[in-house]
Design a protein around this motif. Structure first.
Motif, short mmCIF file in Angstrom:
data_model
loop_
_atom_site.label_atom_id
_atom_site.label_comp_id
_atom_site.label_asym_id
_atom_site.label_seq_id
_atom_site.Cartn_x
_atom_site.Cartn_y
_atom_site.Cartn_z
N SER A 1 -0.40 0.89 -9.53
CA SER A 1 -1.81 0.84 -9.90
C SER A 1 -2.64 1.41 -8.74
O SER A 1 -2.12 1.64 -7.65
CB SER A 1 -2.23 -0.60 -10.18
OG SER A 1 -2.19 -1.36 -8.98
N GLU A 2 -3.91 1.59 -8.97
CA GLU A 2 -4.79 2.12 -7.92
C GLU A 2 -4.79 1.19 -6.71
O GLU A 2 -4.71 1.64 -5.56
CB GLU A 2 -6.20 2.29 -8.47
CG GLU A 2 -7.14 2.98 -7.52
CD GLU A 2 -8.51 3.23 -8.12
OE1 GLU A 2 -9.48 3.23 -7.36
OE2 GLU A 2 -8.61 3.41 -9.35
N ARG A 3 -4.86 -0.10 -6.98
CA ARG A 3 -4.88 -1.08 -5.87
C ARG A 3 -3.58 -1.06 -5.09
O ARG A 3 -3.57 -1.01 -3.86
CB ARG A 3 -5.15 -2.47 -6.45
CG ARG A 3 -5.20 -3.55 -5.40
CD ARG A 3 -5.54 -4.88 -6.02
NE ARG A 3 -5.57 -5.90 -5.01
CZ ARG A 3 -5.79 -7.17 -5.25
NH1 ARG A 3 -6.05 -7.57 -6.47
NH2 ARG A 3 -5.80 -8.05 -4.28
N ALA A 4 -2.45 -1.09 -5.81
CA ALA A 4 -1.14 -1.07 -5.14
C ALA A 4 -0.93 0.24 -4.40
O ALA A 4 -0.36 0.26 -3.30
CB ALA A 4 -0.02 -1.30 -6.16
N SER A 5 -1.41 1.33 -4.97
CA SER A 5 -1.30 2.63 -4.31
C SER A 5 -2.08 2.63 -3.00
O SER A 5 -1.61 3.17 -1.99
CB SER A 5 -1.82 3.71 -5.25
OG SER A 5 -1.74 4.97 -4.64
N SER A 6 -3.23 2.02 -3.00
CA SER A 6 -4.04 1.93 -1.78
C SER A 6 -3.32 1.10 -0.72
O SER A 6 -3.31 1.45 0.47
CB SER A 6 -5.40 1.32 -2.11
OG SER A 6 -6.15 1.11 -0.95
N ILE A 7 -2.72 0.00 -1.14
CA ILE A 7 -1.97 -0.84 -0.21
C ILE A 7 -0.78 -0.06 0.36
O ILE A 7 -0.51 -0.10 1.56
CB ILE A 7 -1.49 -2.14 -0.90
CG1 ILE A 7 -2.69 -3.00 -1.31
CG2 ILE A 7 -0.54 -2.92 0.01
CD1 ILE A 7 -2.35 -4.09 -2.31
N ALA A 8 -0.10 0.66 -0.51
CA ALA A 8 1.06 1.45 -0.07
C ALA A 8 0.63 2.52 0.93
O ALA A 8 1.33 2.79 1.92
CB ALA A 8 1.75 2.09 -1.27
N ARG A 9 -0.53 3.11 0.70
CA ARG A 9 -1.05 4.12 1.63
C ARG A 9 -1.30 3.47 3.00
O ARG A 9 -0.96 4.04 4.04
CB ARG A 9 -2.32 4.76 1.08
CG ARG A 9 -2.88 5.85 1.95
CD ARG A 9 -4.10 6.57 1.39
NE ARG A 9 -5.11 5.67 0.86
CZ ARG A 9 -5.35 5.47 -0.45
NH1 ARG A 9 -4.62 6.08 -1.35
NH2 ARG A 9 -6.29 4.65 -0.84
N THR A 10 -1.86 2.27 2.98
CA THR A 10 -2.10 1.55 4.24
C THR A 10 -0.78 1.27 4.94
O THR A 10 -0.67 1.46 6.16
CB THR A 10 -2.85 0.23 3.96
OG1 THR A 10 -4.10 0.54 3.37
CG2 THR A 10 -3.06 -0.57 5.22
N VAL A 11 0.20 0.83 4.18
CA VAL A 11 1.52 0.54 4.76
C VAL A 11 2.08 1.80 5.40
O VAL A 11 2.58 1.78 6.52
CB VAL A 11 2.48 0.00 3.68
CG1 VAL A 11 3.91 0.00 4.15
CG2 VAL A 11 2.07 -1.39 3.25
N MET A 12 1.96 2.90 4.69
CA MET A 12 2.54 4.16 5.19
C MET A 12 1.84 4.65 6.46
O MET A 12 2.50 5.13 7.37
CB MET A 12 2.49 5.23 4.10
CG MET A 12 3.42 4.94 2.94
SD MET A 12 3.17 6.05 1.55
CE MET A 12 3.92 7.53 2.19
N THR A 13 0.54 4.53 6.51
CA THR A 13 -0.18 5.07 7.67
C THR A 13 -0.25 4.08 8.83
O THR A 13 0.12 4.41 9.95
CB THR A 13 -1.60 5.50 7.28
OG1 THR A 13 -2.30 4.40 6.71
CG2 THR A 13 -1.58 6.66 6.32
N ASP A 14 -0.70 2.87 8.56
CA ASP A 14 -0.89 1.89 9.65
C ASP A 14 0.41 1.35 10.20
O ASP A 14 0.55 1.20 11.41
CB ASP A 14 -1.75 0.72 9.17
CG ASP A 14 -3.18 1.12 8.90
OD1 ASP A 14 -3.56 2.25 9.27
OD2 ASP A 14 -3.91 0.31 8.32
N LEU A 15 1.33 1.03 9.33
CA LEU A 15 2.53 0.34 9.78
C LEU A 15 3.64 1.27 10.22
O LEU A 15 4.49 0.86 11.00
CB LEU A 15 3.05 -0.57 8.66
CG LEU A 15 2.08 -1.65 8.21
CD1 LEU A 15 2.68 -2.46 7.08
CD2 LEU A 15 1.72 -2.57 9.37
#
Length: 186
Positions: free
Chosen positions: A130-144
């Motif tokens: 979903s859009e929300r999960a995609s945003s979280i995944a993007r954060t995981v990919m960049t920040d973490l």
């Protein structure tokens, strides 16, 4: 001669049926209304079937999306938890003041493997989530993904740095749980 073949216009009173003929007109009108009513009823039924079919198709599509998304979310949550636990172990070693390179190096491969796993799953979530999960995944990919892989090899990594990465991982896991609840109800 032209008179006999020419059609004469009837006066208005003679062109309309007499009052006794009204029953016939009402019968004709009634039949026409009945036919239209039957057609309208058929159209309404067809429209109802079309709505039901569209609703079925939408429900099937939602079920297919859920079937695809649920395992991705579960895998990403599990991977963030696994990474968090690895970093908790690393933090304990650093808190104890143990900077033994061999001991710290034991965390290199497991942390790198789980971070690669997170990156791979997060990529799929960004595409299929979903859009929300995609945003979280993007954060995981960049920040973490930028720092934690290097932490075990970094003999100068502080407890605070490791704790910050643990917090990010846990927050991402919590956010993913919330996204899953929103997407799947529950």
């Amino acid at each position: 001669a032209d008179h006999c073949c020419a059609r004469r216009a009837l006066p208005l009173s003679r062109s309309l049926p007499a009052m006794s003929d009204n029953a016939g007109i009402y019968a004709i009108i009634g039949a026409a209304v009945g036919a239209v009513g039957t057609q309208v009823s058929g159209i309404v039924q067809a429209a109802g079937k079309g709505r039901a079919r569209r609703a079925r198709i939408a429900a099937d599509a939602a079920a297919a999306r859920e079937a695809k998304r649920r395992p991705l979310y579960e895998d990403l949550i599990a991977a963030t938890n696994e990474a968090s636990e690895l970093l908790v172990g690393l933090r304990r070693i650093v808190e104890a003041g143990n900077r033994d390179p061999i001991l710290l190096a034991q965390y290199n491969k497991p942390v790198a493997d789980v971070m690669n796993k997170i990156y791979s799953i997060a990529t799929h979530v960004r595409i299929d989530g979903s859009e929300r999960a995609s945003s979280i995944a993007r954060t995981v990919m960049t920040d973490l993904m930028s720092t934690p892989e290097k932490l075990p090899a970094d003999q100068h990594a502080s407890v605070e740095q490791i704790s910050a990465e643990i917090s990010k991982l846990r927050q991402a896991g919590d956010d993913l749980v919330e996204a899953a609840r929103a997407d799947f109800g529950g």
